[in-house]
Design an enzyme around this catalytic site. Structure first.
Site, PDB file in Angstrom:
ATOM      1  N   ARG A  20       0.825  -1.220   0.000  1.00 39.85           N
ATOM      2  CA  ARG A  20       0.000   0.000   0.000  1.00 39.85           C
ATOM      3  C   ARG A  20       0.852   1.259   0.000  1.00 39.85           C
ATOM      4  NH1 ARG A  20      -5.850  -1.014   2.381  1.00 39.85           N
ATOM      5  NH2 ARG A  20      -5.784  -3.256   2.401  1.00 39.85           N
ATOM      6  N   THR A  66      10.963  -4.061   1.705  1.00 38.78           N
ATOM      7  CA  THR A  66      10.100  -4.974   2.451  1.00 38.78           C
ATOM      8  C   THR A  66      10.529  -6.404   2.166  1.00 38.78           C
ATOM      9  OG1 THR A  66       7.800  -5.470   2.989  1.00 38.78           O
ATOM     10  CG2 THR A  66       8.247  -4.912   0.696  1.00 38.78           C
ATOM     11  N   LYS A  70      14.622  -7.090   4.039  1.00 39.62           N
ATOM     12  CA  LYS A  70      14.830  -6.202   5.184  1.00 39.62           C
ATOM     13  C   LYS A  70      16.125  -6.476   5.952  1.00 39.62           C
ATOM     14  CE  LYS A  70      10.609  -4.677   6.897  1.00 39.62           C
ATOM     15  NZ  LYS A  70       9.488  -4.779   7.812  1.00 39.62           N
ATOM     16  N   ASP A 107       9.409   0.945  11.937  1.00 37.63           N
ATOM     17  CA  ASP A 107       8.207   0.201  12.378  1.00 37.63           C
ATOM     18  C   ASP A 107       7.872   0.488  13.839  1.00 37.63           C
ATOM     19  OD1 ASP A 107       7.652  -1.031   9.992  1.00 37.63           O
ATOM     20  OD2 ASP A 107       8.725  -2.877  10.469  1.00 37.63           O
ATOM     21  N   GLY A 135       7.873 -12.398  16.298  1.00 35.62           N
ATOM     22  CA  GLY A 135       8.420 -12.366  14.943  1.00 35.62           C
ATOM     23  C   GLY A 135       9.092 -11.030  14.662  1.00 35.62           C
ATOM     24  N   GLY A 136       9.280 -10.749  13.370  1.00 37.00           N
ATOM     25  CA  GLY A 136       9.961  -9.521  12.978  1.00 37.00           C
ATOM     26  C   GLY A 136       9.228  -8.287  13.472  1.00 37.00           C
ATOM     27  N   ALA A 137       7.913  -8.276  13.366  1.00 34.89           N
ATOM     28  CA  ALA A 137       7.147  -7.097  13.775  1.00 34.89           C
ATOM     29  C   ALA A 137       7.243  -6.883  15.282  1.00 34.89           C
ATOM     30  CB  ALA A 137       5.692  -7.257  13.352  1.00 34.89           C
ATOM     31  N   ARG A 158       4.120 -18.522  20.585  1.00 34.72           N
ATOM     32  CA  ARG A 158       3.801 -19.941  20.414  1.00 34.72           C
ATOM     33  C   ARG A 158       5.064 -20.790  20.541  1.00 34.72           C
ATOM     34  NH1 ARG A 158       1.359 -21.465  14.687  1.00 34.72           N
ATOM     35  NH2 ARG A 158       3.382 -20.577  14.155  1.00 34.72           N
ATOM     36  N   ARG A 160       8.557 -21.016  22.063  1.00 31.23           N
ATOM     37  CA  ARG A 160       9.242 -20.351  23.172  1.00 31.23           C
ATOM     38  C   ARG A 160      10.629 -19.845  22.780  1.00 31.23           C
ATOM     39  NH1 ARG A 160       9.179 -19.598  28.523  1.00 31.23           N
ATOM     40  NH2 ARG A 160      11.094 -19.920  29.703  1.00 31.23           N
ATOM     41  N   GLY A 245      -4.545  -1.329  13.621  1.00 29.26           N
ATOM     42  CA  GLY A 245      -3.171  -1.403  13.128  1.00 29.26           C
ATOM     43  C   GLY A 245      -2.864  -0.560  11.906  1.00 29.26           C
TER      44      GLY A 245
HETATM   45  P1  ATR Z   1       5.994 -10.736  11.352  1.00 30.70           P
HETATM   46  O1  ATR Z   1       7.208 -10.156  10.665  1.00 30.70           O
HETATM   47  O2  ATR Z   1       4.696 -10.155  10.866  1.00 30.70           O
HETATM   48  O3  ATR Z   1       6.105 -10.662  12.838  1.00 30.70           O
HETATM   49  P2  ATR Z   1       6.655 -13.545  11.464  1.00 30.70           P
HETATM   50  O4  ATR Z   1       8.085 -13.217  11.757  1.00 30.70           O
HETATM   51  O5  ATR Z   1       6.342 -14.636  10.502  1.00 30.70           O
HETATM   52  O6  ATR Z   1       5.897 -12.260  10.899  1.00 30.70           O
HETATM   53  O7  ATR Z   1       5.914 -13.823  12.875  1.00 30.70           O
HETATM   54  C1  ATR Z   1       4.605 -14.266  12.964  1.00 30.70           C
HETATM   55  C2  ATR Z   1       4.213 -14.362  14.428  1.00 30.70           C
HETATM   56  O8  ATR Z   1       2.879 -14.897  14.518  1.00 30.70           O
HETATM   57  C3  ATR Z   1       5.096 -15.305  15.244  1.00 30.70           C
HETATM   58  O9  ATR Z   1       5.173 -14.814  16.563  1.00 30.70           O
HETATM   59  C4  ATR Z   1       4.289 -16.607  15.179  1.00 30.70           C
HETATM   60  O10 ATR Z   1       4.590 -17.518  16.213  1.00 30.70           O
HETATM   61  P3  ATR Z   1       5.835 -18.575  16.029  1.00 30.70           P
HETATM   62  O11 ATR Z   1       7.089 -17.801  16.295  1.00 30.70           O
HETATM   63  O12 ATR Z   1       5.562 -19.597  17.072  1.00 30.70           O
HETATM   64  O13 ATR Z   1       5.739 -19.091  14.630  1.00 30.70           O
HETATM   65  C5  ATR Z   1       2.904 -16.081  15.330  1.00 30.70           C
HETATM   66  N1  ATR Z   1       1.852 -16.993  14.878  1.00 30.70           N
HETATM   67  C6  ATR Z   1       1.527 -17.310  13.608  1.00 30.70           C
HETATM   68  N2  ATR Z   1       0.483 -18.166  13.601  1.00 30.70           N
HETATM   69  C7  ATR Z   1       0.133 -18.387  14.897  1.00 30.70           C
HETATM   70  C8  ATR Z   1      -0.870 -19.174  15.561  1.00 30.70           C
HETATM   71  N3  ATR Z   1      -1.749 -19.903  14.863  1.00 30.70           N
HETATM   72  N4  ATR Z   1      -0.930 -19.143  16.916  1.00 30.70           N
HETATM   73  C9  ATR Z   1      -0.051 -18.409  17.631  1.00 30.70           C
HETATM   74  N5  ATR Z   1       0.911 -17.642  17.064  1.00 30.70           N
HETATM   75  C10 ATR Z   1       1.013 -17.641  15.728  1.00 30.70           C
END
Ligand code: ATR
Length: 278
Positions: A20, A66, A70, A107, A135-137, A158, A160, A245
């Site tokens: 976007r 992106t 990154k 971000d 994750g990254g965000a 999810r 640890r 968001g």
């Molecule tokens: P982003 O850059 O948007 O943060 P990402 O690095 O792929 O994308 O991270 C996605 C996040 O969503 C992670 O924290 C992921 O958990 P895992 O590290 O265990 O993979 C979380 N996530 C995705 N699907 C999920 C689900 N069904 N239940 C709980 N957490 C989930």
């Protein structure tokens, strides 16, 4: 490059068609009457260095990057801001007159600016934050919350191992929790943030129940498709303050626009409407 050349910037990604950012920057360029261009550029993995060299040749002021570029952008940079360094990824690049480029990550500041604008009553120091996801965000969100003075971040993920990795990067104000512990961590949290992809598309349950949330808790989701995610809907049903968001996307774009086009842009309802228009 000639003095008269219009300012150029853009976004490099693979894929890039869903971004976007061209609409967002295009709106600001039109609003401020700036004769510049913001261009989406599809650049395959491995081609980033060549693409950035080509941008420099063509007189680009800078660019957003992106997925999947990154991390590599950070590695190629001649200057790295503190935010980009600790987050471990860059999203905003500025070509430097002496050669090379500066890599920043906006971000986290975008996340914070959105909260400050939409929920001005929230005081970072007022209590712990619960952050779902690692994750990254989440790295940008955690960095920004710590910078803002949040006393404790309860980080539940999810898997640890990723939560522990964040704690190791950011230090003892981050408490890594198992996913099952997130539920208990809702109690006493002044801020609850979802950075996981749970709720994208609007389907399913919220990632955590808000039954034990404080009445003054602020709830936000970095997912903005839909604007009201299952978590935000649950929060609204309980009468809690929510922030969606989309504002994070808008605010993270502002520093780049200012660096490339020379004007600090406004983030307001008109911009939101322009970005949301079908
Ligand atoms: P982003 O850059 O948007 O943060 P990402 O690095 O792929 O994308 O991270 C996605 C996040 O969503 C992670 O924290 C992921 O958990 P895992 O590290 O265990 O993979 C979380 N996530 C995705 N699907 C999920 C689900 N069904 N239940 C709980 N957490 C989930």
């Amino acid at each position: 490059m000639t003095e008269a050349a219009p300012p150029l910037a853009g976004v490099i990604g693979w894929p890039v068609g869903h971004s976007r950012s061209p609409r967002l920057h295009g709106y600001w360029l039109a609003r401020y009457g700036i004769a510049g261009y913001y261009i989406p550029m599809a650049v395959a993995p491995g081609d980033l260095a060549a693409a950035l060299a080509a941008q420099r040749q063509l007189g680009f002021r800078g660019t957003n990057v992106t997925i999947p570029h990154k991390e590599e952008a950070l590695a190629l940079a001649s200057e790295v801001t503190a935010a980009a360094e600790v987050i471990g990824a860059a999203n905003t690049l500025v070509h430097l007159p002496e050669g090379g480029f500066r890599a920043d990550n906006t971000d986290g500041l975008g996340f914070l600016a959105n909260l400050r604008q939409e929920a001005p009553a929230w005081i970072p120091q007022s209590g712990p934050a619960l952050v779902l996801g690692a994750g990254g965000a989440a790295r940008g969100v955690v960095w920004a919350l710590l910078e803002a003075g949040v006393p404790e971040i309860r980080l539940a993920n999810r898997s640890r191992a990723r939560a522990l990795a964040l704690r190791d990067s950011f230090g003892p104000r981050v408490v890594a929790l198992d996913w099952a512990e997130a539920q208990d961590a809702v109690a006493g949290a002044a801020l609850i943030v979802n950075t996981t992809s749970v709720g994208m598309g609007g389907q399913g349950d919220p990632p955590v129940s808000l039954d034990r949330a404080e009445s003054g808790a602020l709830v936000t989701d970095i997912v903005y498709t839909p604007l009201v995610t299952p978590l935000l809907a649950a929060a609204q049903a309980r009468g809690l303050t929510t922030v969606d968001g989309l504002g994070m996307l808008l605010h993270q774009a502002a520093p780049g626009f200012e660096a490339w086009f020379g004007r600090k842009p406004e983030v307001d309802a008109e911009l939101r409407a322009a970005v949301l228009a079908p």
